[in-house]
Motif scaffolding. Structure first.
Motif, PDB file in Angstrom:
ATOM      1  N   PRO A  77       0.804  -1.237   0.000  1.00 43.01           N
ATOM      2  CA  PRO A  77       0.000   0.000   0.000  1.00 43.01           C
ATOM      3  C   PRO A  77       0.830   1.278   0.000  1.00 43.01           C
ATOM      4  N   LEU A  78       2.079   1.202   0.474  1.00 49.51           N
ATOM      5  CA  LEU A  78       2.943   2.378   0.482  1.00 49.51           C
ATOM      6  C   LEU A  78       3.307   2.806  -0.937  1.00 49.51           C
ATOM      7  N   VAL A  79       3.239   1.854  -1.880  1.00 49.47           N
ATOM      8  CA  VAL A  79       3.580   2.143  -3.260  1.00 49.47           C
ATOM      9  C   VAL A  79       2.362   2.639  -4.030  1.00 49.47           C
ATOM     10  N   ASP A  80       1.204   2.170  -3.636  1.00 49.83           N
ATOM     11  CA  ASP A  80      -0.007   2.417  -4.416  1.00 49.83           C
ATOM     12  C   ASP A  80      -0.644   3.783  -4.170  1.00 49.83           C
ATOM     13  N   ARG A  81      -0.165   4.523  -3.176  1.00 51.32           N
ATOM     14  CA  ARG A  81      -0.769   5.827  -2.893  1.00 51.32           C
ATOM     15  C   ARG A  81       0.255   6.757  -2.262  1.00 51.32           C
ATOM     16  N   THR A  82      -0.065   8.026  -2.251  1.00 53.34           N
ATOM     17  CA  THR A  82       0.789   9.013  -1.598  1.00 53.34           C
ATOM     18  C   THR A  82       0.656   8.855  -0.092  1.00 53.34           C
ATOM     19  N   THR A  83       1.769   8.754   0.596  1.00 50.71           N
ATOM     20  CA  THR A  83       1.745   8.511   2.037  1.00 50.71           C
ATOM     21  C   THR A  83       1.859   9.819   2.822  1.00 50.71           C
ATOM     22  N   GLU A  84       1.452   9.759   4.074  1.00 49.41           N
ATOM     23  CA  GLU A  84       1.480  10.935   4.930  1.00 49.41           C
ATOM     24  C   GLU A  84       2.830  11.142   5.606  1.00 49.41           C
ATOM     25  N   HIS A  85       3.640  10.086   5.689  1.00 49.08           N
ATOM     26  CA  HIS A  85       4.890  10.153   6.450  1.00 49.08           C
ATOM     27  C   HIS A  85       6.042   9.575   5.633  1.00 49.08           C
ATOM     28  N   THR A  86       7.254   9.833   6.105  1.00 50.61           N
ATOM     29  CA  THR A  86       8.457   9.295   5.462  1.00 50.61           C
ATOM     30  C   THR A  86       9.065   8.161   6.273  1.00 50.61           C
ATOM     31  N   LEU A  87       8.409   7.770   7.363  1.00 57.81           N
ATOM     32  CA  LEU A  87       8.934   6.730   8.245  1.00 57.81           C
ATOM     33  C   LEU A  87       7.785   5.928   8.818  1.00 57.81           C
ATOM     34  N   TYR A  88       7.890   4.588   8.740  1.00 57.88           N
ATOM     35  CA  TYR A  88       6.859   3.709   9.290  1.00 57.88           C
ATOM     36  C   TYR A  88       7.489   2.529  10.022  1.00 57.88           C
ATOM     37  N   ASN A  89       6.959   2.237  11.204  1.00 60.27           N
ATOM     38  CA  ASN A  89       7.251   0.976  11.869  1.00 60.27           C
ATOM     39  C   ASN A  89       6.431  -0.118  11.198  1.00 60.27           C
ATOM     40  N   LEU A  90       7.065  -1.233  10.873  1.00 57.61           N
ATOM     41  CA  LEU A  90       6.361  -2.375  10.298  1.00 57.61           C
ATOM     42  C   LEU A  90       6.660  -3.607  11.145  1.00 57.61           C
ATOM     43  N   GLY A  91       5.641  -4.117  11.800  1.00 62.28           N
ATOM     44  CA  GLY A  91       5.800  -5.293  12.645  1.00 62.28           C
ATOM     45  C   GLY A  91       4.448  -5.818  13.061  1.00 62.28           C
ATOM     46  N   SER A  92       4.450  -6.756  13.968  1.00 67.62           N
ATOM     47  CA  SER A  92       3.188  -7.312  14.454  1.00 67.62           C
ATOM     48  C   SER A  92       2.572  -6.450  15.538  1.00 67.62           C
ATOM     49  N   GLY A  93       3.411  -5.646  16.210  1.00 68.72           N
ATOM     50  CA  GLY A  93       2.929  -4.858  17.339  1.00 68.72           C
ATOM     51  C   GLY A  93       2.740  -5.680  18.600  1.00 68.72           C
ATOM     52  N   VAL A  94       3.199  -6.932  18.561  1.00 66.25           N
ATOM     53  CA  VAL A  94       3.040  -7.848  19.701  1.00 66.25           C
ATOM     54  C   VAL A  94       4.414  -8.366  20.092  1.00 66.25           C
ATOM     55  N   GLY A  95       4.689  -8.387  21.384  1.00 66.69           N
ATOM     56  CA  GLY A  95       5.969  -8.887  21.875  1.00 66.69           C
ATOM     57  C   GLY A  95       5.884 -10.342  22.296  1.00 66.69           C
ATOM     58  N   SER A  96       6.915 -11.094  21.977  1.00 67.36           N
ATOM     59  CA  SER A  96       7.021 -12.493  22.412  1.00 67.36           C
ATOM     60  C   SER A  96       8.394 -12.697  23.037  1.00 67.36           C
ATOM     61  N   SER A  97       8.429 -13.306  24.205  1.00 70.29           N
ATOM     62  CA  SER A  97       9.702 -13.594  24.859  1.00 70.29           C
ATOM     63  C   SER A  97      10.359 -14.806  24.201  1.00 70.29           C
ATOM     64  N   ILE A  98      11.634 -14.995  24.472  1.00 73.75           N
ATOM     65  CA  ILE A  98      12.327 -16.183  23.964  1.00 73.75           C
ATOM     66  C   ILE A  98      11.636 -17.441  24.462  1.00 73.75           C
ATOM     67  N   THR A  99      11.241 -17.438  25.725  1.00 74.67           N
ATOM     68  CA  THR A  99      10.546 -18.597  26.284  1.00 74.67           C
ATOM     69  C   THR A  99       9.266 -18.888  25.527  1.00 74.67           C
ATOM     70  N   GLU A 100       8.505 -17.849  25.189  1.00 76.74           N
ATOM     71  CA  GLU A 100       7.254 -18.037  24.432  1.00 76.74           C
ATOM     72  C   GLU A 100       7.525 -18.542  23.024  1.00 76.74           C
TER      73      GLU A 100
END
Length: 310
Positions: free
Chosen positions: A222-245
């Motif tokens: 989607p970043l390619v298909d339209r004009t974006t509002e920002h020049t920087l984006y975090n891309l991830g799951s937004g969820v933390g998992s420990s090594i144990t998990e």
């Protein structure tokens, strides 16, 4: 639709992005060494260009006529950059500046850079990190990525080259080369497949944000298909998992109760990095994410196939 160039197209993320861009209707040129003589991506729609990232003339030829350039290639890993910080400066940083100069001269419309969300924020004891938080990397790998982000800002200001930095968390998935020794999940799965102990740094409480590679490339399109509002984006799951998990997931998926070799945590590792992806979801909607177990299962099957063919 755009004429796009993927640098590092035969790599882990790059090969998936080549397919996703082609499926989205873009014209794709795939640039890499292709030293094995084969492509890792499945689409036949991409134009394959074999070249050396460290060759200015190869880069100049590749970027000519392109609307958008995706820079996903890295000559180092976090470990190799740690062992020789000057290698990262001499190759990744310096050569990316040459690539940016080539893009300016070729009239490229937009430059996309695969930065790091896992190493760039450093140890700040936060539950999650947003794009407005300070970047305080303490590893050569993260420092190099931040330096390139600053050069992107310079080239926007000085030359008008539009660009977007993608701070990617901890990607994992199929086509992650088992011999590159990068990423907890593929490294651990390789050890399990070989019947060897799995290395654990620290007490297992270290937290990371893991994102399955196919989810990641769906976020990029989607970043390619339209004009974006920002020049920087975090891309991830937004969820933390420990090594144990994560190790619990590996046991569920593989059915193997593997041995663990505990080692001291390196000084440049941070205790917890989880990305706040609200900026992205506010603009593009919340992405559909693959569960950790499902992603691990696909990765394990791919690693076993790689090892069988080695």
């Amino acid at each position: 639709m755009a004429k796009t160039l993927v640098i590092g197209a035969n790599g882990f993320i790059g090969s998936h992005l080549v397919e996703a861009l082609a499926d989205d209707g873009h014209t794709v040129t795939a640039f890499d060494r292709f030293s094995g003589g084969t492509t890792t991506f499945a689409t036949g729609a991409a134009k394959v260009v074999a070249g050396e990232f460290l060759s200015r003339s190869d880069l100049e030829e590749a970027v000519t006529g392109q609307d958008a350039v995706f820079h996903l290639l890295s000559t180092t890993t976090p470990a190799t950059a740690e062992n020789d910080p000057t290698l990262d400066i001499r190759t990744n940083v310096a050569q990316t500046v040459e690539l940016l100069e080539a893009c300016v001269h070729a009239g490229v419309g937009h430059f996309y850079f695969a930065s790091t969300g896992g190493a760039i924020y450093g140890p700040q004891d936060k539950t999650s990190y947003s794009e407005t938080d300070r970047a305080l990397p303490i590893s050569p790998y993260g420092i190099g990525k931040l330096a390139i982000e600053h050069y992107l800002s310079y080239f926007r200001t000085r030359h008008g080259l539009a660009s977007t930095s993608l701070r990617i968390s901890n990607p994992f998935g199929t086509r992650q080369r088992v011999n590159r020794r990068q990423g907890l999940i593929p490294i651990a799965l390789r050890q399990i497949a070989l019947g060897l102990p799995v290395v654990q740094f620290g007490d297992g409480s270290m937290i990371r944000d893991y994102v399955y590679v196919e989810d990641l490339v769906r976020m990029i399109i989607p970043l390619v298909d339209r004009t974006t509002e920002h020049t920087l984006y975090n891309l991830g799951s937004g969820v933390g998992s420990s090594i144990t998990e994560v190790f619990d997931s590996l046991r569920r998926v593989t059915g193997v109760d593997f041995d663990i070799e505990i080692r001291e945590t390196p000084a440049t590792f941070v205790d917890s990095v989880v990305l706040d992806t609200k900026r992205y979801s506010d603009e593009f909607g919340s992405p559909t994410l693959t569960s950790l177990d499902a992603g691990v299962a696909a990765t394990y099957a791919d690693i076993r196939t790689q090892l069988a063919g080695a």
